[in-house]
Every structure is written in C-alpha cells, then in structure tokens.
Scaffold this motif. Structure first.
Motif, PDB file in Angstrom:
ATOM      1  N   VAL A   8     -36.026 -23.425  -3.412  1.00 30.78           N
ATOM      2  CA  VAL A   8     -36.346 -23.841  -4.779  1.00 30.78           C
ATOM      3  C   VAL A   8     -35.784 -22.757  -5.701  1.00 30.78           C
ATOM      4  N   ILE A   9     -34.845 -23.130  -6.554  1.00 34.57           N
ATOM      5  CA  ILE A   9     -34.220 -22.187  -7.481  1.00 34.57           C
ATOM      6  C   ILE A   9     -34.745 -22.481  -8.884  1.00 34.57           C
ATOM      7  N   LYS A  10     -35.279 -21.452  -9.540  1.00 28.70           N
ATOM      8  CA  LYS A  10     -35.804 -21.611 -10.897  1.00 28.70           C
ATOM      9  C   LYS A  10     -35.134 -20.625 -11.844  1.00 28.70           C
ATOM     10  N   VAL A  11     -35.028 -21.054 -13.101  1.00 29.80           N
ATOM     11  CA  VAL A  11     -34.502 -20.195 -14.160  1.00 29.80           C
ATOM     12  C   VAL A  11     -35.522 -20.197 -15.300  1.00 29.80           C
ATOM     13  N   SER A  12     -35.827 -19.017 -15.820  1.00 23.64           N
ATOM     14  CA  SER A  12     -36.838 -18.898 -16.872  1.00 23.64           C
ATOM     15  C   SER A  12     -36.332 -19.499 -18.180  1.00 23.64           C
ATOM     16  N   ASP A  13     -37.243 -19.641 -19.142  1.00 22.81           N
ATOM     17  CA  ASP A  13     -36.875 -20.169 -20.457  1.00 22.81           C
ATOM     18  C   ASP A  13     -35.881 -19.268 -21.168  1.00 22.81           C
ATOM     19  N   GLU A  14     -35.821 -17.994 -20.783  1.00 24.86           N
ATOM     20  CA  GLU A  14     -34.875 -17.061 -21.378  1.00 24.86           C
ATOM     21  C   GLU A  14     -33.537 -17.034 -20.657  1.00 24.86           C
ATOM     22  N   GLY A  15     -33.386 -17.865 -19.605  1.00 20.11           N
ATOM     23  CA  GLY A  15     -32.118 -17.937 -18.892  1.00 20.11           C
ATOM     24  C   GLY A  15     -31.979 -16.962 -17.743  1.00 20.11           C
ATOM     25  N   GLN A  16     -33.078 -16.336 -17.294  1.00 17.31           N
ATOM     26  CA  GLN A  16     -33.027 -15.367 -16.199  1.00 17.31           C
ATOM     27  C   GLN A  16     -33.442 -16.021 -14.875  1.00 17.31           C
ATOM     28  N   PRO A  17     -32.777 -15.665 -13.769  1.00 22.18           N
ATOM     29  CA  PRO A  17     -33.210 -16.201 -12.472  1.00 22.18           C
ATOM     30  C   PRO A  17     -34.622 -15.729 -12.144  1.00 22.18           C
ATOM     31  N   VAL A  18     -35.373 -16.575 -11.472  1.00 20.84           N
ATOM     32  CA  VAL A  18     -36.774 -16.278 -11.161  1.00 20.84           C
ATOM     33  C   VAL A  18     -36.885 -15.858  -9.694  1.00 20.84           C
ATOM     34  N   TYR A  19     -37.593 -14.748  -9.454  1.00 24.41           N
ATOM     35  CA  TYR A  19     -37.858 -14.281  -8.094  1.00 24.41           C
ATOM     36  C   TYR A  19     -39.210 -14.837  -7.660  1.00 24.41           C
ATOM     37  N   SER A  20     -39.203 -15.652  -6.604  1.00 26.35           N
ATOM     38  CA  SER A  20     -40.435 -16.259  -6.092  1.00 26.35           C
ATOM     39  C   SER A  20     -40.808 -15.600  -4.771  1.00 26.35           C
ATOM     40  N   TYR A  21     -42.092 -15.312  -4.567  1.00 24.23           N
ATOM     41  CA  TYR A  21     -42.545 -14.668  -3.341  1.00 24.23           C
ATOM     42  C   TYR A  21     -43.998 -15.047  -3.063  1.00 24.23           C
ATOM     43  N   THR A  22     -44.399 -14.836  -1.819  1.00 27.40           N
ATOM     44  CA  THR A  22     -45.745 -15.197  -1.390  1.00 27.40           C
ATOM     45  C   THR A  22     -46.504 -13.955  -0.957  1.00 27.40           C
ATOM     46  N   THR A  23     -47.656 -13.746  -1.556  1.00 27.79           N
ATOM     47  CA  THR A  23     -48.501 -12.606  -1.218  1.00 27.79           C
ATOM     48  C   THR A  23     -49.715 -13.090  -0.422  1.00 27.79           C
ATOM     49  N   SER A  24     -50.533 -12.129   0.020  1.00 29.22           N
ATOM     50  CA  SER A  24     -51.755 -12.486   0.746  1.00 29.22           C
ATOM     51  C   SER A  24     -52.734 -13.236  -0.155  1.00 29.22           C
ATOM     52  N   ARG A  25     -52.488 -13.221  -1.452  1.00 24.10           N
ATOM     53  CA  ARG A  25     -53.366 -13.918  -2.395  1.00 24.10           C
ATOM     54  C   ARG A  25     -52.748 -15.178  -2.993  1.00 24.10           C
ATOM     55  N   GLY A  26     -51.547 -15.511  -2.540  1.00 21.72           N
ATOM     56  CA  GLY A  26     -50.931 -16.740  -3.036  1.00 21.72           C
ATOM     57  C   GLY A  26     -49.509 -16.531  -3.524  1.00 21.72           C
ATOM     58  N   ASP A  27     -48.964 -17.625  -4.054  1.00 18.30           N
ATOM     59  CA  ASP A  27     -47.578 -17.600  -4.526  1.00 18.30           C
ATOM     60  C   ASP A  27     -47.472 -16.908  -5.882  1.00 18.30           C
ATOM     61  N   ARG A  28     -46.375 -16.190  -6.064  1.00 18.18           N
ATOM     62  CA  ARG A  28     -46.113 -15.498  -7.314  1.00 18.18           C
ATOM     63  C   ARG A  28     -44.648 -15.712  -7.694  1.00 18.18           C
ATOM     64  N   GLU A  29     -44.345 -15.524  -8.970  1.00 19.90           N
ATOM     65  CA  GLU A  29     -42.956 -15.569  -9.421  1.00 19.90           C
ATOM     66  C   GLU A  29     -42.815 -14.774 -10.715  1.00 19.90           C
ATOM     67  N   ALA A  30     -41.613 -14.230 -10.918  1.00 13.16           N
ATOM     68  CA  ALA A  30     -41.338 -13.432 -12.109  1.00 13.16           C
ATOM     69  C   ALA A  30     -39.842 -13.460 -12.374  1.00 13.16           C
ATOM     70  N   PRO A  31     -39.425 -13.486 -13.641  1.00  8.12           N
ATOM     71  CA  PRO A  31     -37.991 -13.455 -13.953  1.00  8.12           C
ATOM     72  C   PRO A  31     -37.367 -12.115 -13.599  1.00  8.12           C
ATOM     73  N   ILE A  32     -36.143 -12.150 -13.127  1.00  3.11           N
ATOM     74  CA  ILE A  32     -35.393 -10.933 -12.845  1.00  3.11           C
ATOM     75  C   ILE A  32     -34.641 -10.552 -14.113  1.00  3.11           C
ATOM     76  N   THR A  33     -34.926  -9.378 -14.655  1.00  2.07           N
ATOM     77  CA  THR A  33     -34.386  -9.001 -15.964  1.00  2.07           C
ATOM     78  C   THR A  33     -33.468  -7.790 -15.945  1.00  2.07           C
ATOM     79  N   GLU A  34     -33.526  -6.949 -14.899  1.00  2.00           N
ATOM     80  CA  GLU A  34     -32.722  -5.732 -14.923  1.00  2.00           C
ATOM     81  C   GLU A  34     -32.559  -5.151 -13.531  1.00  2.00           C
ATOM     82  N   VAL A  35     -31.487  -4.391 -13.384  1.00  2.00           N
ATOM     83  CA  VAL A  35     -31.266  -3.650 -12.144  1.00  2.00           C
ATOM     84  C   VAL A  35     -32.326  -2.553 -12.044  1.00  2.00           C
TER      85      VAL A  35
END
Length: 228
Positions: free
Chosen positions: A104-131
């Motif tokens: 599943v590939i997602k892009v944020s409203d600002e045009g940044q690719p989204v990093y999706s991952y699964t933790t012991s508490r559930g699914d999470r995601e956040a936009p990738i903004t910088e090196v």
C-alpha cells in the motif's frame, strides 16, 4: 565770517507719515519676496509630486505583472503537487525470487511519501520529510527496530527514498541483530503507480562465545498498482 556747513545745521526730524511710508515700502518688498519664494516652493512641490506620481504609474504595472507571475507559478506548483498528494495505491508486486509482495503506497496531502509500519501497539504512519529522519519502535515480536532515511527525492510525478534499517532482539540468552537497506521508487503512469522496491538484509545471531553471521539476502520487487 563763518562758512556755511550743512552737516552742522539742525536737520528736520522725520515725521510719522514718512516712517509709515518706509514701513509700507519695506513690507511690500518683503511680501513680494515671500510670495515669490512661496510660489517657487509650491512649484517645486508640484513638480516633485508629478514625478513621483509618474514613477508610481510606471511601477504599478510592473508590480501587477510580478504578482500575476508569482500567482501563476504558485498555481502551477500546486497543480503539479496535487498529482501525487493525498492519494494512495494498493496492489501486489512481483519479486525476482518468485514471491509476491502486497503493498500500500500513500502520499501525504503535502506531497510527501508516507512511511507505514506496525508496532506492538498497532499500525502507524508518518510522512517522510527529510534525510536523517528516524523511526524507532518496538515491533509486534519484541525487540527494537530502527529505520533512518538516508536519501529522499520528491517531484510532481515521482518520488524515491531509501532507509538504513537495524533490528535487535534478545531472549533465552540469544541476541539477534540485523541490518539492511530498503529503497522505494514510484512514478505515476496515468492514474496507476509504477513501483520498485529493493531490499537487502543480513542477520547476525550471537550467544556467549558463539557468533553466527547469516548470508545477505537481496531481492527486488516491481509492479504497477492501481489508485484506490
């Protein structure tokens, strides 16, 4: 016989009418000078004001043209970014080892690719903004997983990024440590998304007095997935 010297003769004192006449003459001259100077000041002021107005009239179209150009540039940027921004694509990729990878590939409203991952508490995601951006969490099986962004490129119709990953888990006297790299490339193809994911990893297991280093695993998965 004494000679006649006019300077020694008594002079008639000026009358008040003579004084008034002199004052009127002096006042008139001063009035003319003041009026003349004032008129010149007014003239200079009018000329300067006219020049300023002329410059303002010349500058106004330039400001309007610059503002219009900036607005058009912003509109073009917004239109370009909207081709990816706020969208997601779902499908499966074919890997060179014969397996398939659901993605599943997602892009944020600002045009940044989204990093999706699964933790012991559930699914999470956040936009990738910088090196250098770091994601560190506890995965469902325990231990610690860390991903550090080491490259990022985003444009109107494509994006690329890569992460350096490390894992660490311990239990029963055994410590498992892994390291690897994941690269993701995606570009628009109509409304679909062409995707390539390359992944390499290596696992090292250690016990007191024993270190077992596994082989490095590398594979590449590619495919075109539809927009949701």
């Amino acid at each position: 016989m004494s000679s006649y010297n006019p300077s020694l003769q008594p002079q008639p004192s000026p009358t008040s009418s003579d004084n008034n006449r002199k004052l009127w003459i002096i006042g008139g001259v001063l009035a003319i000078i003041i009026l003349f100077m004032g008129g010149c000041v007014v003239c200079v002021s009018l000329v300067a004001y006219s020049m300023l107005n002329e410059d303002e009239r010349k500058e106004a179209p330039n400001r309007e043209n610059r503002a219009s150009s900036n607005d058009e540039g912003d509109a073009r940027k917004a239109g370009a970014a909207s081709q990816l921004a706020g969208n997601s694509w779902t499908g499966s990729l074919n890997c060179d080892d014969g397996d398939t990878m659901p993605v599943v590939i997602k892009v944020s409203d600002e045009g940044q690719p989204v990093y999706s991952y699964t933790t012991s508490r559930g699914d999470r995601e956040a936009p990738i903004t910088e090196v250098g951006q770091t994601f560190r969490f506890v995965p469902p099986g325990g231990g610690v997983f860390t991903a550090v962004v080491d490259s990022l490129s985003v444009s109107a119709e494509r994006f690329n990024y890569s992460t350096r990953t490390t894992t660490e888990r311990s239990g029963g006297g055994t410590i498992s440590q892994g390291g690897g790299r994941v690269s993701v490339s995606a570009s628009l193809s109509g409304e679909n998304l062409d995707v390539e994911i390359a992944r390499s990893s290596q696992l090292t297991t250690s016990q007191p007095g024993i270190v077992l280093q596994g082989d490095e695993t590398t594979y590449v998965c590619r495919g075109t997935i539809p927009k949701q």
